[in-house]
Design an enzyme around this catalytic site. Structure first.
Site, PDB file in Angstrom:
ATOM      1  N   LYS A  12       0.805  -1.227   0.132  1.00 41.79           N
ATOM      2  CA  LYS A  12       0.128   0.257  -0.023  1.00 41.79           C
ATOM      3  C   LYS A  12       0.857   1.219   0.007  1.00 41.79           C
ATOM      4  O   LYS A  12       1.964   1.540   0.599  1.00 41.79           O
ATOM      5  CB  LYS A  12      -0.937  -0.042   1.300  1.00 41.79           C
ATOM      6  CG  LYS A  12      -1.701   1.030   1.395  1.00 41.79           C
ATOM      7  CD  LYS A  12      -2.622   0.767   2.530  1.00 41.79           C
ATOM      8  CE  LYS A  12      -3.833   1.796   2.689  1.00 41.79           C
ATOM      9  NZ  LYS A  12      -4.815   1.516   3.957  1.00 41.79           N
ATOM     10  N   SER A  45      -9.592   1.443   3.142  1.00 44.49           N
ATOM     11  CA  SER A  45      -8.817   2.171   2.399  1.00 44.49           C
ATOM     12  C   SER A  45      -7.659   1.416   1.499  1.00 44.49           C
ATOM     13  O   SER A  45      -7.235   2.067   0.614  1.00 44.49           O
ATOM     14  CB  SER A  45      -8.141   3.278   3.291  1.00 44.49           C
ATOM     15  OG  SER A  45      -7.249   2.722   4.168  1.00 44.49           O
ATOM     16  N   SER A 102      -9.521  -0.788   7.239  1.00 45.44           N
ATOM     17  CA  SER A 102      -9.044  -0.723   5.896  1.00 45.44           C
ATOM     18  C   SER A 102      -8.442  -1.892   5.149  1.00 45.44           C
ATOM     19  O   SER A 102      -8.128  -1.923   4.107  1.00 45.44           O
ATOM     20  CB  SER A 102      -8.104   0.262   6.052  1.00 45.44           C
ATOM     21  OG  SER A 102      -8.895   1.650   5.823  1.00 45.44           O
TER      22      SER A 102
HETATM   23  N1  GLN Z   1     -13.209   3.609   6.782  1.00 42.42           N
HETATM   24  C1  GLN Z   1     -12.577   3.827   7.949  1.00 42.42           C
HETATM   25  C2  GLN Z   1     -12.378   5.452   7.901  1.00 42.42           C
HETATM   26  O1  GLN Z   1     -12.586   5.959   7.030  1.00 42.42           O
HETATM   27  C3  GLN Z   1     -11.360   3.008   8.459  1.00 42.42           C
HETATM   28  C4  GLN Z   1     -10.190   3.598   7.303  1.00 42.42           C
HETATM   29  C5  GLN Z   1      -9.028   2.803   7.878  1.00 42.42           C
HETATM   30  O2  GLN Z   1      -9.067   1.816   8.606  1.00 42.42           O
HETATM   31  N2  GLN Z   1      -7.741   3.286   7.662  1.00 42.42           N
HETATM   32  O3  GLN Z   1     -11.887   6.031   8.816  1.00 42.42           O
END
Ligand code: GLN
Length: 472
Positions: free
Chosen positions: A75, A150, A174
């Site tokens: 990532k 994400s 994420s």
């Molecule tokens: N979808 C969650 C957020 O928007 C989690 C994001 C993540 O785990 N980085 O914060």
């Protein structure tokens, strides 16, 4: 379905029926064919081929580690020396890190072949891969849908055959959410299991690096290669690899289930969960009904804590210490303003929310309240594990949502993290594996274990995987 893909490929590499160079060229041409999907921000073709050749030499000499020569991705919030790392933000569009993240140091030493850096929500804030400054990543099966986020590009790449595994990061879901949406396995280990050195911070008390792979066995093998403590991350713990090998036997295991959650879910999810429950009972596990902490309360605490930590972590992007440096600024205020203008709307929203909550007027009361809620949730989870060894719930209430749902703030978007933030707040290991489909789109089953209980997690996951026989 081939479950131990990495092991089988490693065997073929050693037999000489395939070379790392061949695997790498195949993956690179797949990436090229599928650029419209947007799984990668940076493809490092030359480096990948060089790493593959080096890996082939090592394999020929014998004694190469398991992951040697296997093409993979990272990532784009995991720093790589000499390879651009952007966190999908204009703020870091030209950032070439001077050092390697802990996890990449480990994988590189084992001969992993890095294909490139995957697309993501900007600074990991989002659940669909739509907020990237480099353009959204799309679902590999249908480009009208998001791949989940994400770690969007990581999941999309693995599901699409662009590399065999990927490392992502999970702050509130994420790794697990995109794994569920794309029909692959995603594991977020216990907080502290992996050093966060070189992971671009979003919310430090929640961030954890995780693995996206095609099977439970693959995800465990990769996790085993990257765990470990590190003097440069004081929150990392040295527990070694205490989860391998696992037996594939759930006899006597107590699995906690929570049918109350199914009311919020797509009927196909309820059906999948009921089927998983029956299968596990048939294989000798016992089911206990549990009550989980309230998901809305958990999400509120998660959102506030992560926004506060983000507003403090991202303060370093001022154009002086880090981030976009404006040319000929009038003064430092102008320089700062122009640097901050590089951030996308979702990031700005979170930073404003966090800065407000921490402002002098608020005296940090909201943050304290959220932290108290977090402690209560952690305690409640400890009690839940008095009556079970592993929890089995859906990963998300529905399958992947359509592109644009985030901007429209639809329910499907807002609920995507409903079931994933609880383990994050409590620092628990959790894994998502594919268990069914709704209208052809994959659905994930989430398993959660007590802190450092990855051995339960994998043992149970492997049996669920075999029982559900998910067809890709
Ligand atoms: N979808 C969650 C957020 O928007 C989690 C994001 C993540 O785990 N980085 O914060």
């Amino acid at each position: 379905m081939m479950y131990a893909m990495i092991e089988q490929t490693a065997r073929r590499l050693r037999e000489g029926s395939v070379t790392s160079r061949m695997l790498t060229e195949d993956a690179l041409s797949r990436i090229r064919e599928r650029t419209a999907m947007g799984a990668f921000i940076t493809v490092c073709e030359e480096e990948a081929l060089r790493m593959a050749e080096e890996a082939d030499r090592r394999i020929a000499e014998g004694n190469a580690p398991l992951l040697c020569g296997i093409p993979m991705s990272l990532k784009d919030n995991i720093v790589t020396a000499g390879i651009r790392t952007t966190a999908a933000s204009r703020m870091l569009a030209d950032f070439v890190p001077p050092y390697d993240a802990f996890v990449w140091e480990k994988l590189r030493a084992q001969g992993a072949v890095l294909l490139g850096k995957t697309n993501m929500d900007e600074f990991a804030m989002g659940a669909g891969g739509e907020t990237s400054a480099f353009g959204a990543c799309r679902h590999p099966q249908d480009d009208r849908f998001v791949p989940g986020g994400s770690s969007a590009g990581s999941a999309a790449a693995v599901a699409d055959g662009q590399g065999m595994y990927s490392l992502g990061s999970d702050t509130g879901g994420s790794v697990r959410v995109p794994a569920a949406y794309c029909g692959i396995v995603g594991v977020k280990p216990t907080y502290g299991r992996i050093s966060r050195r070189g992971l671009i911070a979003f919310a430090s008390s929640l961030d954890q690096i995780g693995v996206l792979a095609c099977s439970v066995a693959d995800s465990a093998a990769v996790l085993a290669a990257v765990v470990g403590s590190d003097i440069l991350d004081s929150t990392s713990a040295d527990r070694g690899v205490d989860f391998l090998p696992f037996s594939g036997d759930v006899r006597g295991m107590r699995i906690g289930v929570c049918p109350a959650l199914y009311e919020k879910c797509d009927p196909a999810i309820t059906e999948m969960m009921r089927c998983a429950e029956t299968e596990m009972k048939t294989r000798g596990a016992s089911l206990t009904e549990i009550t989980l902490p309230d998901a809305d309360r958990a999400y509120a605490a998660y959102y506030l804590i992560s926004a506060c930590e983000a507003s403090s972590n991202l303060a370093r992007y001022d154009g002086i210490r880090y981030g976009y440096a404006a040319e000929n600024p009038a003064d430092t205020a102008d320089m700062f303003r122009r640097a901050r203008a590089c951030l996308g709307d979702e990031v700005k929203r979170r930073l404003l929310a966090g800065a407000c909550a921490l402002s002098a007027d608020e005296r940090g009361e909201a943050y304290d309240r959220a932290s108290r809620t977090r402690r209560v949730i952690t305690e409640e989870m400890r009690t839940v594990f008095d009556s079970c060894d592993v929890i089995m719930i859906p990963t998300t209430p529905s399958s992947a949502y359509p592109v644009g749902a985030m901007a429209a703030q639809t329910l499907a978007y807002r609920q995507s993290d409903a079931f994933t933030t609880i383990p994050s707040l409590a620092g628990l290991p959790a894994l998502s594996l594919p268990g069914g489909k709704s209208d052809g789109m994959p659905l994930g089953i989430q398993l959660i274990a007590p802190a450092f209980g990855e051995s339960f997690l994998f043992r149970c996951a492997e049996v669920v995987e075999e029982a559900m026989a998910y067809e890709h």
